[in-house]
Design a protein around this motif. Structure first.
Motif, short mmCIF file in Angstrom:
data_model
loop_
_atom_site.label_atom_id
_atom_site.label_comp_id
_atom_site.label_asym_id
_atom_site.label_seq_id
_atom_site.Cartn_x
_atom_site.Cartn_y
_atom_site.Cartn_z
N PRO A 98 119.57 140.89 -63.80
CA PRO A 98 118.54 140.36 -63.45
C PRO A 98 117.86 140.85 -62.54
O PRO A 98 118.22 141.58 -61.79
N ALA A 99 116.32 140.69 -62.38
CA ALA A 99 115.40 141.30 -61.57
C ALA A 99 115.95 141.31 -60.12
O ALA A 99 115.73 141.85 -59.16
N GLY A 103 116.00 144.40 -58.19
CA GLY A 103 115.03 144.46 -57.32
C GLY A 103 113.67 144.73 -57.93
O GLY A 103 112.70 144.08 -57.47
N ARG A 104 113.69 145.34 -59.35
CA ARG A 104 112.16 145.44 -60.02
C ARG A 104 112.88 145.40 -61.26
O ARG A 104 113.71 145.86 -61.83
N HIS A 105 111.58 145.19 -62.45
CA HIS A 105 112.01 145.39 -63.76
C HIS A 105 111.60 146.83 -64.25
O HIS A 105 111.10 147.51 -63.46
N ARG A 199 105.17 141.91 -65.99
CA ARG A 199 106.35 141.79 -64.94
C ARG A 199 107.83 141.49 -65.74
O ARG A 199 108.22 140.28 -65.56
N THR A 200 108.16 142.36 -66.59
CA THR A 200 109.39 142.15 -67.38
C THR A 200 109.81 143.54 -67.74
O THR A 200 108.84 144.57 -67.55
N ASP A 201 111.04 143.63 -68.20
CA ASP A 201 111.59 145.19 -68.70
C ASP A 201 110.79 145.41 -70.01
O ASP A 201 110.98 144.57 -70.93
N CYS A 202 109.92 146.40 -70.14
CA CYS A 202 109.30 146.85 -71.40
C CYS A 202 109.08 148.45 -71.44
O CYS A 202 109.12 149.12 -70.47
N GLN A 252 100.11 144.67 -61.64
CA GLN A 252 100.75 143.44 -61.74
C GLN A 252 102.12 143.29 -61.08
O GLN A 252 102.60 142.51 -60.49
N ARG A 253 102.77 144.43 -61.22
CA ARG A 253 104.10 144.62 -60.66
C ARG A 253 104.03 144.72 -59.23
O ARG A 253 105.05 144.37 -58.16
#
Length: 274
Positions: A98-99, A103-105, A199-202, A252-253
């Protein structure tokens, strides 16, 4: 041994310590602060420094754009896709943490047949600037990571994590199993890249110069994003287009969620993400 040339590429190779440097060569005719800094870095790293004439260095580099400094380096060792997966465990089937825990995606870049070394170098420079977690390039139909790429990237190619994959589609599918969204950039895609929530894993997938994404790669994407064009031409150079989207993702991040305008609801395109 490979030849690395130029002030920035040699300096970054010394700083990164990721590749074994056999020795550094500097021009006898050049005496300035920038060159002295490289000599100092080489001595700190325990790398031998030799001096030669500019003409001899041009012969070794096969170009006169070496700026009076060369490095003889061992062949680059590429990562595998398993080294980049968010779970961080080679061969693991564990899902993305989980983020809140990480800490970040994660944000990856995949290149589907970028064959111009200048475009590749520019993309690696941007990838390093925005903090991309890793770059995927196919073993075939891709420019090699050579001295031209290193020079164009201003040495960023020595810092970016690069995985060379046999089958790009299979690697993208592997990332999807780790809950990573696959985002292709296509002039006929929808929505606009500014309307997507990064703001997701991509992983951002960029296609070939002129031709764009291969059909099978395109079908593997969960979403196809586009850059709106107001002029007469329908598309941008791949390195420019990639930079635009990568910086939007970084914006965005880095912006607090309450400040970022809510993106438009994205409808999954039919036939994608299979």
């Amino acid at each position: 041994m490979e030849v690395l040339y130029g002030l920035h590429p040699v300096e970054e190779a010394l700083k990164s310590g990721q590749r074994g440097l056999d020795h550094v060569i500097v021009a006898r005719e050049r005496k300035d602060e920038k060159l002295e800094r490289i000599i100092a870095l080489a001595r700190i790293a325990g790398v031998r420094v030799a001096s030669q004439s500019r003409d001899e260095m041009t012969r070794l580099a096969k170009t006169d754009q070496h700026q009076g400094v060369l490095a003889m380096v061992r062949e680059r060792q590429y990562l595998a896709i398993e080294d980049l997966i968010p779970s961080g465990k080679k061969g693991s089937k564990a899902k993305v943490a989980p983020a809140a825990e990480e800490g970040r995606h994660k944000f990856f870049l995949a290149l589907d047949g970028v064959e111009d070394p200048h475009n590749l170098g520019a993309l690696l420079r941007t990838a390093d600037a925005v903090g991309v977690d890793g770059v995927l390039i196919p073993e075939r139909r891709s420019a090699p990571i050579n001295a031209t790429v290193a020079k164009t990237s201003a040495g960023a190619s020595e810092h970016v994590k690069i995985a060379k994959v046999t089958n790009l589609v299979r690697s993208l599918e592997q990332l999807k199993k780790e809950n990573v969204w696959v985002l292709g950039l296509d002039e006929r895609g929808s929505p606009d890249y500014m309307d997507f929530d990064f703001r997701t894993d991509c992983v951002l997938v960029l296609g070939r110069e002129g031709a764009g994404l291969h059909d099978l790669v395109k079908k593997t994407c969960d979403h196809l994003l586009r850059i709106p064009m107001a002029g007469a031409v329908s598309s941008l150079n791949v390195s420019v287009a990639g930079a635009i989207v990568m910086y939007e993702a970084m914006r965005q991040r880095r912006t607090p969620p309450e400040v970022v305008a809510a993106p438009k609801k994205v409808k999954v395109q039919k036939g994608l993400g299979s």
